[in-house]
Design a protein around this motif. Structure first.
Motif, PDB file in Angstrom:
ATOM      1  N   UNK A 270      53.920  40.601 -16.315  1.00  0.00           N
ATOM      2  CA  UNK A 270      54.420  39.290 -15.912  1.00  0.00           C
ATOM      3  C   UNK A 270      55.891  39.312 -15.499  1.00  0.00           C
ATOM      4  N   UNK A 271      56.479  40.475 -15.439  1.00  0.00           N
ATOM      5  CA  UNK A 271      57.892  40.573 -15.062  1.00  0.00           C
ATOM      6  C   UNK A 271      58.135  39.998 -13.671  1.00  0.00           C
ATOM      7  N   UNK A 272      59.284  39.358 -13.499  1.00  0.00           N
ATOM      8  CA  UNK A 272      59.650  38.837 -12.178  1.00  0.00           C
ATOM      9  C   UNK A 272      59.920  39.963 -11.184  1.00  0.00           C
ATOM     10  N   UNK A 273      60.018  41.196 -11.687  1.00  0.00           N
ATOM     11  CA  UNK A 273      60.241  42.347 -10.817  1.00  0.00           C
ATOM     12  C   UNK A 273      58.943  42.882 -10.204  1.00  0.00           C
ATOM     13  N   UNK A 274      57.807  42.313 -10.595  1.00  0.00           N
ATOM     14  CA  UNK A 274      56.517  42.703 -10.030  1.00  0.00           C
ATOM     15  C   UNK A 274      56.162  41.729  -8.909  1.00  0.00           C
ATOM     16  N   UNK A 277      51.489  40.567  -4.884  1.00  0.00           N
ATOM     17  CA  UNK A 277      50.313  41.334  -4.477  1.00  0.00           C
ATOM     18  C   UNK A 277      50.131  42.579  -5.336  1.00  0.00           C
ATOM     19  N   UNK A 278      51.228  43.153  -5.854  1.00  0.00           N
ATOM     20  CA  UNK A 278      51.112  44.269  -6.788  1.00  0.00           C
ATOM     21  C   UNK A 278      50.454  43.793  -8.084  1.00  0.00           C
ATOM     22  N   UNK A 279      50.890  42.637  -8.589  1.00  0.00           N
ATOM     23  CA  UNK A 279      50.292  42.097  -9.816  1.00  0.00           C
ATOM     24  C   UNK A 279      48.799  41.826  -9.611  1.00  0.00           C
ATOM     25  N   UNK A 280      48.463  41.305  -8.451  1.00  0.00           N
ATOM     26  CA  UNK A 280      47.053  41.008  -8.168  1.00  0.00           C
ATOM     27  C   UNK A 280      46.218  42.290  -8.146  1.00  0.00           C
ATOM     28  N   UNK A 281      46.703  43.319  -7.460  1.00  0.00           N
ATOM     29  CA  UNK A 281      45.956  44.570  -7.343  1.00  0.00           C
ATOM     30  C   UNK A 281      45.809  45.247  -8.707  1.00  0.00           C
ATOM     31  N   UNK A 282      46.888  45.305  -9.477  1.00  0.00           N
ATOM     32  CA  UNK A 282      46.822  45.931 -10.792  1.00  0.00           C
ATOM     33  C   UNK A 282      45.917  45.121 -11.719  1.00  0.00           C
ATOM     34  N   UNK A 283      45.979  43.806 -11.619  1.00  0.00           N
ATOM     35  CA  UNK A 283      45.095  42.969 -12.422  1.00  0.00           C
ATOM     36  C   UNK A 283      43.632  43.237 -12.122  1.00  0.00           C
ATOM     37  N   UNK A 284      43.309  43.416 -10.854  1.00  0.00           N
ATOM     38  CA  UNK A 284      41.930  43.742 -10.482  1.00  0.00           C
ATOM     39  C   UNK A 284      41.520  45.098 -11.045  1.00  0.00           C
ATOM     40  N   UNK A 285      42.450  46.057 -11.027  1.00  0.00           N
ATOM     41  CA  UNK A 285      42.149  47.384 -11.581  1.00  0.00           C
ATOM     42  C   UNK A 285      41.877  47.306 -13.075  1.00  0.00           C
ATOM     43  N   UNK A 380      51.688  47.992 -14.266  1.00  0.00           N
ATOM     44  CA  UNK A 380      52.006  48.630 -12.978  1.00  0.00           C
ATOM     45  C   UNK A 380      52.949  49.817 -13.155  1.00  0.00           C
ATOM     46  N   UNK A 381      52.777  50.823 -12.325  1.00  0.00           N
ATOM     47  CA  UNK A 381      53.745  51.918 -12.307  1.00  0.00           C
ATOM     48  C   UNK A 381      55.054  51.443 -11.704  1.00  0.00           C
ATOM     49  N   UNK A 382      54.960  50.667 -10.650  1.00  0.00           N
ATOM     50  CA  UNK A 382      56.128  50.114  -9.965  1.00  0.00           C
ATOM     51  C   UNK A 382      55.821  48.682  -9.566  1.00  0.00           C
ATOM     52  N   UNK A 383      56.831  47.830  -9.659  1.00  0.00           N
ATOM     53  CA  UNK A 383      56.644  46.444  -9.260  1.00  0.00           C
ATOM     54  C   UNK A 383      56.656  46.235  -7.761  1.00  0.00           C
ATOM     55  N   UNK A 384      57.090  47.257  -7.031  1.00  0.00           N
ATOM     56  CA  UNK A 384      57.116  47.203  -5.571  1.00  0.00           C
ATOM     57  C   UNK A 384      56.425  48.424  -5.003  1.00  0.00           C
ATOM     58  N   UNK A 385      55.907  48.288  -3.811  1.00  0.00           N
ATOM     59  CA  UNK A 385      55.394  49.447  -3.083  1.00  0.00           C
ATOM     60  C   UNK A 385      56.538  50.086  -2.298  1.00  0.00           C
ATOM     61  N   UNK A 386      56.256  51.170  -1.597  1.00  0.00           N
ATOM     62  CA  UNK A 386      57.288  51.984  -0.951  1.00  0.00           C
ATOM     63  C   UNK A 386      58.199  51.151  -0.053  1.00  0.00           C
ATOM     64  N   UNK A 400      73.630  45.423  -7.860  1.00  0.00           N
ATOM     65  CA  UNK A 400      73.411  46.548  -6.946  1.00  0.00           C
ATOM     66  C   UNK A 400      73.665  47.900  -7.617  1.00  0.00           C
ATOM     67  N   UNK A 401      73.927  47.883  -8.931  1.00  0.00           N
ATOM     68  CA  UNK A 401      74.240  49.146  -9.613  1.00  0.00           C
ATOM     69  C   UNK A 401      72.999  49.988  -9.860  1.00  0.00           C
ATOM     70  N   UNK A 402      71.819  49.366  -9.845  1.00  0.00           N
ATOM     71  CA  UNK A 402      70.562  50.100 -10.000  1.00  0.00           C
ATOM     72  C   UNK A 402      69.697  49.892  -8.771  1.00  0.00           C
ATOM     73  N   UNK A 403      69.177  50.976  -8.233  1.00  0.00           N
ATOM     74  CA  UNK A 403      68.293  50.877  -7.078  1.00  0.00           C
ATOM     75  C   UNK A 403      66.824  50.864  -7.497  1.00  0.00           C
ATOM     76  N   UNK A 404      66.572  50.951  -8.810  1.00  0.00           N
ATOM     77  CA  UNK A 404      65.185  51.066  -9.275  1.00  0.00           C
ATOM     78  C   UNK A 404      64.853  50.102 -10.416  1.00  0.00           C
ATOM     79  N   UNK A 405      65.298  48.857 -10.362  1.00  0.00           N
ATOM     80  CA  UNK A 405      64.959  47.960 -11.473  1.00  0.00           C
ATOM     81  C   UNK A 405      63.467  47.674 -11.581  1.00  0.00           C
ATOM     82  N   UNK A 406      62.738  47.883 -10.485  1.00  0.00           N
ATOM     83  CA  UNK A 406      61.297  47.564 -10.439  1.00  0.00           C
ATOM     84  C   UNK A 406      60.420  48.722 -10.900  1.00  0.00           C
ATOM     85  N   UNK A 407      61.020  49.843 -11.310  1.00  0.00           N
ATOM     86  CA  UNK A 407      60.240  51.012 -11.730  1.00  0.00           C
ATOM     87  C   UNK A 407      59.939  50.898 -13.217  1.00  0.00           C
TER      88      UNK A 407
END
Length: 469
Positions: A270-274, A277-285, A380-386, A400-407
């Motif tokens: 439920x993180x806002x970083x997800x 559509x990622x949440x939907x796909x992972x939920x289906x899985x 999810x492995x990542x909250x965003x796709x590539x 902007x100090x982290x480029x990977x908050x969604x990982x």
């Protein structure tokens, strides 16, 4: 089968055909080398291609198999390894121009184990500089087979690109904060971070001593299983490796998951970083896991929200200590992201590091307590796709100090637990999404069982990006 079609077999299927002498290791190796020659200029997956060594190893594998001396599933299978691992007689850059001409005189244990298993080493794959950041490359940036303008993920970016582009049968990456699962999820692959201590780290360039782990990046769960079996086990050169007997991970496949208990971590789902559509796909899985017979329940791990900050502190301080001499003498030789990370780690107060270690232990206890009630945890492995490839951005604020908050991979690294990413669908733009499955220390057999059941119940692993045709 035409030789040019061999790279499109899974590593496991290729292994079976090599064992039955339907396919020659020489043919398979030539087919992969031909693809590397014709396509890697687009993907930037390799830093060094070991053509002559590969062909000699393939010919030796062919002779041994013909003589009835088949070593096992990896015999004759062409593989690639991250250029973070020492390789005797082959340059090992760590993805940095500082080591552009470094040639070790001894193999890392994981490479020695692959050779002992009869695997054919095609070459060394690209990575972010010294494997301590997620995006910043000192050589050409690897490209994602699903979108040539997108990142492949990091730090094991070249292994992800090579495996996803069918430029090797399977590969090795290294995972300190998620660097196996990150490229796996973005490239639509299977990536396993094994339990800390299951695989030797002798001859592996260090990131964070207590979290560095070597594991497979593969196209199928079975491929990951046979790759892990080839590299895992006790190593006298690494006193922290487990002495427990090594199971046959491929034998764990196919058992089904009826009766297993799986917890869905609410704070991660439920993180806002997800993205939606990622949440939907992972939920289906996750729904598929329930349909396959598992008991699926929500579970709360409140401290999981701090995993990124805690891991980020360790990933700054410990590499800064490892690189202290070079930071003092050759700071300008590092790339943009590494300079910022190493300088930050060099001046971070000791009480910050101490607090991070205390929080890590609290997080670890919370994860292990949850795993006392569940066979696995998923999210999810990542909250965003590539994301699109871009120039390294300046740091202008805390945001902007982290480029990977969604990982969302760091939780299992902090807990020293195994975790796997498996492809579970695509977002609205057609980019791969990964389902992350984590378990108790040394529960890799359970993770393989769950991942394989999910994989066989869906067809995501059969999809192929257009760019690789």
């Amino acid at each position: 089968m035409d030789k040019s079609d061999l790279p499109f077999l899974s590593a496991s299927e290729l292994s079976r055909r090599i064992a039955s002498r339907e396919v020659s290791p020489v043919e398979a190796t030539e087919a992969y080398l031909d693809r590397i020659d014709s396509l890697d200029f687009k993907f930037n997956a390799y830093l060094t291609v070991t053509r002559e060594m590969a062909m000699e190893a393939a010919r030796e594998a062919e002779r041994e198999i013909a003589a009835g001396r088949h070593r096992g599933p990896m015999h004759g299978v062409p593989v690639a390894v991250k250029d973070q691992f020492h390789s005797a007689g082959v340059r090992t850059t760590g993805g940095s121009r500082i080591l552009a001409d470094f040639v070790p005189d001894e193999d890392a244990t994981v490479i020695a184990n692959l050779k002992q298993a009869g695997a054919v080493l095609l070459g060394k794959t690209n990575l972010t500089e010294f494997a301590i950041t997620g995006f910043s490359h000192r050589f050409s940036t690897p490209r994602n087979p699903w979108d040539m303008n997108a990142y492949a993920g990091g730090s094991s970016s070249g292994s992800g690109a090579a495996t996803g582009a069918y430029l090797c049968a399977t590969s090795l990456g290294e995972d300190t904060g998620g660097s196996i699962r990150f490229p796996a999820t973005w490239c639509g692959l299977v990536g396993l971070r094994p339990t800390w201590g299951l695989v030797s780290r002798y001859g592996v360039m260090r990131g964070v001593w207590s979290m560095d782990t070597v594991g497979p990046i593969s196209r199928t769960v079975e491929d990951a299983a046979i790759t892990l079996n080839a590299i895992a086990g006790h190593d006298p050169k690494d006193g922290h490796t487990s002495t427990a007997p090594l199971p046959d991970y491929r034998a764990a496949l196919g058992g089904g998951i009826e009766g297993l208990r799986i917890g869905v971590v609410t704070e991660q789902m439920e993180s806002e970083l997800v993205e939606a559509d990622v949440r939907r796909v992972v939920g289906q899985a996750i729904g598929v896991l329930g349909e396959l017979g598992a008991t699926v329940e929500e579970v709360s791990l409140p401290l999981s929200a701090l995993a990124g900050a805690v891991s980020g502190t360790l990933l700054a301080v410990e590499p800064a200590n490892n690189h202290a001499g070079w930071v003092r003498e050759s700071l300008s030789d590092y790339g943009h992201d590494d300079r910022i990370l190493l300088l930050t780690g060099s001046v971070m107060p000791a009480n910050y590091y101490y607090k991070a270690q205390k929080l890590r232990e609290l997080i670890r206890r919370q994860v292990l307590d949850a795993l006392g009630n569940y066979d696995a945890l998923v999210f999810p492995t990542s909250g965003k796709t590539a994301q699109p490839v871009e120039d390294d951005p300046p740091v202008t604020s805390k945001a902007t100090s982290s480029r990977l908050p969604f990982l969302f991979t760091r939780l299992f690294n902090l807990a020293s637990c195994p975790a796997m990413s498996v492809p579970c669908g695509f977002d609205d733009n057609g980019m791969p999404v990964g389902l992350q499955i984590g378990g108790r220390p040394f529960s890799e057999e359970t993770l393989f069982r769950i991942a394989h059941a999910y994989e066989q119940g869906t067809d995501w692993h059969t999809r192929r990006p257009r760019a690789v045709e």
